[in-house]
Design a protein around this motif. Structure first.
Motif, PDB file in Angstrom:
ATOM      1  N   UNK A   1       0.812  -1.217   0.000  1.00 39.71           N
ATOM      2  CA  UNK A   1       0.000   0.000   0.000  1.00 39.71           C
ATOM      3  C   UNK A   1       0.847   1.269   0.000  1.00 39.71           C
ATOM      4  N   UNK A   2       0.472   2.206  -0.863  1.00 36.13           N
ATOM      5  CA  UNK A   2       1.157   3.509  -0.922  1.00 36.13           C
ATOM      6  C   UNK A   2       0.104   4.611  -1.041  1.00 36.13           C
ATOM      7  N   UNK A   3       0.504   5.819  -0.728  1.00 38.31           N
ATOM      8  CA  UNK A   3      -0.325   6.999  -0.980  1.00 38.31           C
ATOM      9  C   UNK A   3       0.368   7.814  -2.061  1.00 38.31           C
ATOM     10  N   UNK A   4      -0.289   7.925  -3.211  1.00 37.05           N
ATOM     11  CA  UNK A   4       0.278   8.696  -4.320  1.00 37.05           C
ATOM     12  C   UNK A   4      -0.151  10.156  -4.188  1.00 37.05           C
ATOM     13  N   UNK A   5       0.780  11.043  -4.444  1.00 37.19           N
ATOM     14  CA  UNK A   5       0.481  12.487  -4.445  1.00 37.19           C
ATOM     15  C   UNK A   5      -0.014  12.864  -5.842  1.00 37.19           C
ATOM     16  N   UNK A   6      -1.266  13.289  -5.925  1.00 38.98           N
ATOM     17  CA  UNK A   6      -1.886  13.596  -7.213  1.00 38.98           C
ATOM     18  C   UNK A   6      -1.665  15.059  -7.596  1.00 38.98           C
ATOM     19  N   UNK A   7      -1.674  15.347  -8.904  1.00 34.89           N
ATOM     20  CA  UNK A   7      -1.495  16.736  -9.357  1.00 34.89           C
ATOM     21  C   UNK A   7      -2.792  17.532  -9.242  1.00 34.89           C
ATOM     22  N   UNK A   8      -3.323  17.581  -8.018  1.00 30.12           N
ATOM     23  CA  UNK A   8      -4.622  18.227  -7.812  1.00 30.12           C
ATOM     24  C   UNK A   8      -4.624  18.873  -6.436  1.00 30.12           C
ATOM     25  N   UNK A   9      -4.964  20.132  -6.365  1.00 31.43           N
ATOM     26  CA  UNK A   9      -5.022  20.820  -5.077  1.00 31.43           C
ATOM     27  C   UNK A   9      -6.145  20.258  -4.219  1.00 31.43           C
ATOM     28  N   UNK A  10      -5.907  20.165  -2.933  1.00 32.08           N
ATOM     29  CA  UNK A  10      -6.931  19.697  -2.018  1.00 32.08           C
ATOM     30  C   UNK A  10      -7.392  20.829  -1.115  1.00 32.08           C
ATOM     31  N   UNK A  11      -6.443  21.543  -0.511  1.00 34.44           N
ATOM     32  CA  UNK A  11      -6.802  22.549   0.488  1.00 34.44           C
ATOM     33  C   UNK A  11      -5.708  23.612   0.553  1.00 34.44           C
TER      34      UNK A  11
END
Lengths: 334, 334
Positions: B226-236
């Motif tokens: 399991x990994x968490x990918x950093x997406x090219x999308x602003x969250x906050x």
């Protein structure tokens, strides 16, 4: 020189049976509501491995992060999620202000007590109920509404306050972990600001250690005073693959232990176990129809299917509520 | 019976000048890098009011929440925000993998060292630089990239590591508050996972007490892990009106003290002061061109205009860096 060394040295001089006196006063069992089964043993073995000075698996206190699901893991979730009961009660309380609800679904069915009819509209119906009851007020106003409800609303089966429907063995487990330097977090699909109202008092988990689902907030000045308005817009769903995301956003550590009860917790448990080193994943399996409820693969509430397969395949710890717990609720059982 | 009582009782019997011996050993000044001005006095007076047993304004420890901006409040932010320096360095490091950047803005200008030209594209250009350097990898990979950079990159003016460019008086203030039972949080427009890499070591603020801006994350299995990918999308965006929102989401308490330096902190300071009871709001005003930098209303970095007006109108505490600080950085000054 530690206490035992001092006492041994003393004993050598005095010939008093100091060491055996020590052996006669073992520390009180920190998990008295757990039967002495393999489950309890697995918990204690894990905690000792990661906390005992000199253990090759020792984890420093700052990294002793444990995450707990709430519904079905720390408190009950039958016959409906308790936050849904709150929402339904709020619809009834707000109905006089919304005469149009009498003819408008999902409210019309809900007001007639027909929950199944109300939820026939699927996600759109749920969204309407949630926004009607969880937005349009400030965070401070919402906090007070939940506070008033939770102080008085009664569970439909037991007649107990919802905050009494917590699992005594899990309260002991939270305290046991904290006593061993763990920081305990709630990571739940439930609403973050709903749970924060009682999590500190009931579980000893302060607001900053509660992670949950949320709606969008807007900062504004009302009569010159700053407020945060709860908007009718979803912000984050802290369930399934959202749980590791919520953990990363709020905690920023990889948990070394995670506790859940349903498929909604599968990814959180995978994430905790995937951190490398000694890690612990536990599932509460509801197997006790007499004292609590028995349900798993086919339940619409707290379905435990894929996560049960994963637990069996991966060797995670599964609580058999009926056999592992001496007591279910602080007041006894259903 | 407290220590003083015991000593007084002893003194009465022995006629030794015990009480005056006590008076000769006052506690060491917890804020040695602050000059003895009204600013220091305001800080100490606030802390004593909310912490001294018996004070009518006593706040219980669980509610002693203090929030600190980072850029320009805890560490410097000139000549450019340090995270922007990180992003620009990453563009240079990644350029060999992106031959097309040679002819593509904003990268083409950046690679020629023309920051002004690169930023001529406004928010879209910034977004392109941020996503190219802050997404497309796992959270663990990003953490390591920042760790490597911050261990070696040097500030263009002082030649110091960026983590040396922290304000000694603010480090003392963080420690002073924690010594008085406060829980200290960072609430910054900077990236949450960027700051977490050094916040614990440099400020004593653990990852779970860092609030910042973020991109979206996606949980996935990569080679079964399991990994968490950093997406090219602003969250906050944790800036301006986003700061009280970030505080509510992550902390869930109303802070009783907030510390900032720019218009990006205005709403956080308003929110802290709006909580009722004794509350503290402080602004670091950069007035020292010699030892640090001097800027406020007309700076594109850390602009302090509306918040300075608000501070004057509302009587918030304003640090005059030049006169209130004995020392700026742990190593001295610029």
């Amino acid at each position: 020189m530690n206490r035992r060394t001092v006492l041994s040295a003393l004993a050598a001089f005095t010939a008093f049976p100091v060491v055996s006196a020590l052996a006669q006063t073992p520390a009180a069992d920190p998990l008295p509501s757990w039967n002495d089964t393999a489950t309890k043993k697995a918990i204690v073995t894990f905690v000792e491995r990661v906390t005992k000075p000199g253990s090759p698996d020792l984890v420093r206190a700052a990294e002793r992060i444990a995450t707990f699901d709430n519904d079905g893991t720390l408190w009950a979730e039958q016959p409906i999620y308790f936050q849904a009961a709150f929402a339904f009660d709020r619809v009834k309380a707000l109905a006089p202000l919304h005469p149009e609800w009498k003819d408008k679904e999902p409210f019309a069915s809900l007001l007639k007590g027909d929950i199944k009819g109300a939820l026939a509209g699927g996600e759109a119906a749920i969204f309407q109920i949630v926004t009607a009851t969880h937005s349009g007020m400030t965070t401070v106003e919402f906090d007070q509404i939940v506070r008033d409800w939770i102080a008085t609303a009664k569970h439909p089966v037991t007649g107990r306050l919802y905050t009494e429907m917590v699992y005594q063995p899990m309260l002991e487990l939270l305290a046991y972990l904290r006593g061993n330097g763990f920081k305990t977090f709630i990571v739940s699909g439930g609403g973050i600001d709903f749970m924060r109202v009682f999590a500190d008092r009931v579980y000893g988990v302060p607001p900053e250690q509660v992670v949950g689902s949320s709606g969008k907030l807007n900062f504004e000045l009302r009569d010159g005073k700053p407020v945060l308005m709860k908007l009718p817009e979803l912000d984050f769903i802290d369930d399934k693959a959202g749980k590791p995301v919520g953990i990363q956003m709020h905690i920023g550590h990889h948990p070394i232990a995670a506790f859940g009860n349903s498929d909604g917790d599968l990814q959180m448990l995978e994430w905790a176990k995937g951190g490398g080193g000694v890690r612990f994943a536990l599932i509460v399996h509801h197997t006790d129809a007499e004292r609590e409820w028995a349900y798993d693969r086919h339940s619409s509430i707290g379905r435990l299917d894929k996560a049960l397969d994963a637990a069996q395949a991966m060797g995670w710890t599964v609580v058999d509520m009926k056999n592992d717990w001496k007591k279910v609720f602080p007041f006894g059982s259903k």
